[in-house]
Design a protein around this motif. Structure first.
Motif, PDB file in Angstrom:
ATOM      1  N   CYS A   1     -38.090   0.955  16.436  1.00  0.00           N
ATOM      2  CA  CYS A   1     -37.021   1.806  16.942  1.00  0.00           C
ATOM      3  C   CYS A   1     -36.389   1.282  18.224  1.00  0.00           C
ATOM      4  CB  CYS A   1     -37.561   3.219  17.181  1.00  0.00           C
ATOM      5  SG  CYS A   1     -38.173   4.008  15.692  1.00  0.00           S
TER       6      CYS A   1
ATOM      7  N   PHE B   1     -34.556   6.879  13.238  1.00  0.00           N
ATOM      8  CA  PHE B   1     -34.639   8.331  13.369  1.00  0.00           C
ATOM      9  C   PHE B   1     -34.731   9.023  12.011  1.00  0.00           C
ATOM     10  CE2 PHE B   1     -32.069   8.050  17.586  1.00  0.00           C
ATOM     11  CZ  PHE B   1     -33.118   7.371  18.162  1.00  0.00           C
TER      12      PHE B   1
ATOM     13  N   TYR C   1     -38.159   8.313  10.320  1.00  0.00           N
ATOM     14  CA  TYR C   1     -39.348   9.001  10.827  1.00  0.00           C
ATOM     15  C   TYR C   1     -39.160  10.513  10.960  1.00  0.00           C
ATOM     16  CZ  TYR C   1     -41.219   4.406  11.474  1.00  0.00           C
ATOM     17  OH  TYR C   1     -41.670   3.133  11.247  1.00  0.00           O
ATOM     18  N   CYS C   2     -37.979  10.976  10.697  1.00  0.00           N
ATOM     19  CA  CYS C   2     -37.709  12.414  10.667  1.00  0.00           C
ATOM     20  C   CYS C   2     -36.660  12.637   9.582  1.00  0.00           C
ATOM     21  CB  CYS C   2     -37.224  12.909  12.029  1.00  0.00           C
ATOM     22  SG  CYS C   2     -37.084  14.705  12.111  1.00  0.00           S
TER      23      CYS C   2
ATOM     24  N   LEU D   1     -40.525  11.214  18.191  1.00  0.00           N
ATOM     25  CA  LEU D   1     -40.563  11.017  16.737  1.00  0.00           C
ATOM     26  C   LEU D   1     -42.002  11.032  16.215  1.00  0.00           C
ATOM     27  CD1 LEU D   1     -37.972   8.192  16.044  1.00  0.00           C
ATOM     28  CD2 LEU D   1     -37.861  10.541  15.241  1.00  0.00           C
TER      29      LEU D   1
ATOM     30  N   CYS E   1     -42.232  16.146  10.433  1.00  0.00           N
ATOM     31  CA  CYS E   1     -41.092  16.381  11.317  1.00  0.00           C
ATOM     32  C   CYS E   1     -40.416  17.708  10.980  1.00  0.00           C
ATOM     33  CB  CYS E   1     -40.081  15.243  11.201  1.00  0.00           C
ATOM     34  SG  CYS E   1     -38.741  15.427  12.389  1.00  0.00           S
TER      35      CYS E   1
ATOM     36  N   MET F   1     -36.334  19.151  15.904  1.00  0.00           N
ATOM     37  CA  MET F   1     -35.819  17.843  16.306  1.00  0.00           C
ATOM     38  C   MET F   1     -34.343  17.940  16.668  1.00  0.00           C
ATOM     39  SD  MET F   1     -36.579  14.770  17.036  1.00  0.00           S
ATOM     40  CE  MET F   1     -38.134  14.377  16.285  1.00  0.00           C
TER      41      MET F   1
END
Length: 197
Positions: free
Chosen positions: A27, A42, A45-46, A96, A104, A109
């Protein structure tokens, strides 16, 4: 630096770069301002694409690209843009769920990412508060003439709350009195209170 210390630093760097769970390696921001991290990191991971509370692609990446394509900013405006984009992206990386993307919470978020805007827009030394009026107009045009922003204003008070918070901060922290007055005027206008004081 001693040879032993250099060896340990080299080992640590190689370990960090090869570790599959490493946030830094997966990232990291590029040297030049970029919006690729929204999709490559992003969203990875989410994963919130096509969900009600999706933020990274429909808002974060979209505005990142809009700001990077803005060619009318002054040199100070460009420095502000780069510092702000970096700040927004680095704040998200910190939270994250790299080890468990399925955990997530898209709503949390999105709220977190939106909550970083005021601090990142008003970074000490690179604050929107101290930009020339031409940059403020250019930034406003980048934001206002984007359907997503208008839709968000209609959907909820969060975007208006952020704009108000920036105006409030700038009305007291801009370096020059004229700029503080300008931000105070914008705040009164936003609040519907344009009477002379």
């Amino acid at each position: 630096m001693s040879a032993i210390l250099r060896g340990k630093v080299s080992f640590l760097l190689i370990f960090l770069l090869l570790s599959p769970k490493n946030v830094f390696a997966q990232c990291a921001n590029s040297i030049l301002p970029s919006c690729n991290v929204y999709e490559s990191c992003f969203e990875r991971y989410c994963p919130c694409k096509d969900k009600t509370d999706e933020y990274f692609l429909s808002f974060g990446k979209k505005y990142c690209e809009a700001f990077l394509s803005n060619t009318s900013l002054s040199e100070d405006g460009k420095k502000w843009r780069e510092a702000t984009l970096t700040c927004l992206q680095e704040k998200v990386v910190e939270v994250l769920p790299i080890d468990d993307p399925k955990s997530c919470d898209c709503s949390k978020m999105k709220a977190f990412a939106m909550g970083t805007h005021v601090a990142c827009y008003t970074l000490p030394g690179k604050s929107i508060c101290d930009l020339p009026i031409s940059d403020i107009g250019s930034i406003s045009n980048t934001i206002i003439f984007n359907k997503t922003f208008i839709d968000i204003l209609k959907e909820g008070p969060e975007a208006t709350k952020q704009v108000r918070a920036v105006f409030e901060k700038c009305s007291t922290s801009a370096k020059e009195d004229d700029r503080r007055k300008r931000w105070a005027f914008l705040l009164r206008m936003l609040n519907g209170k344009l009477r002379s004081n």
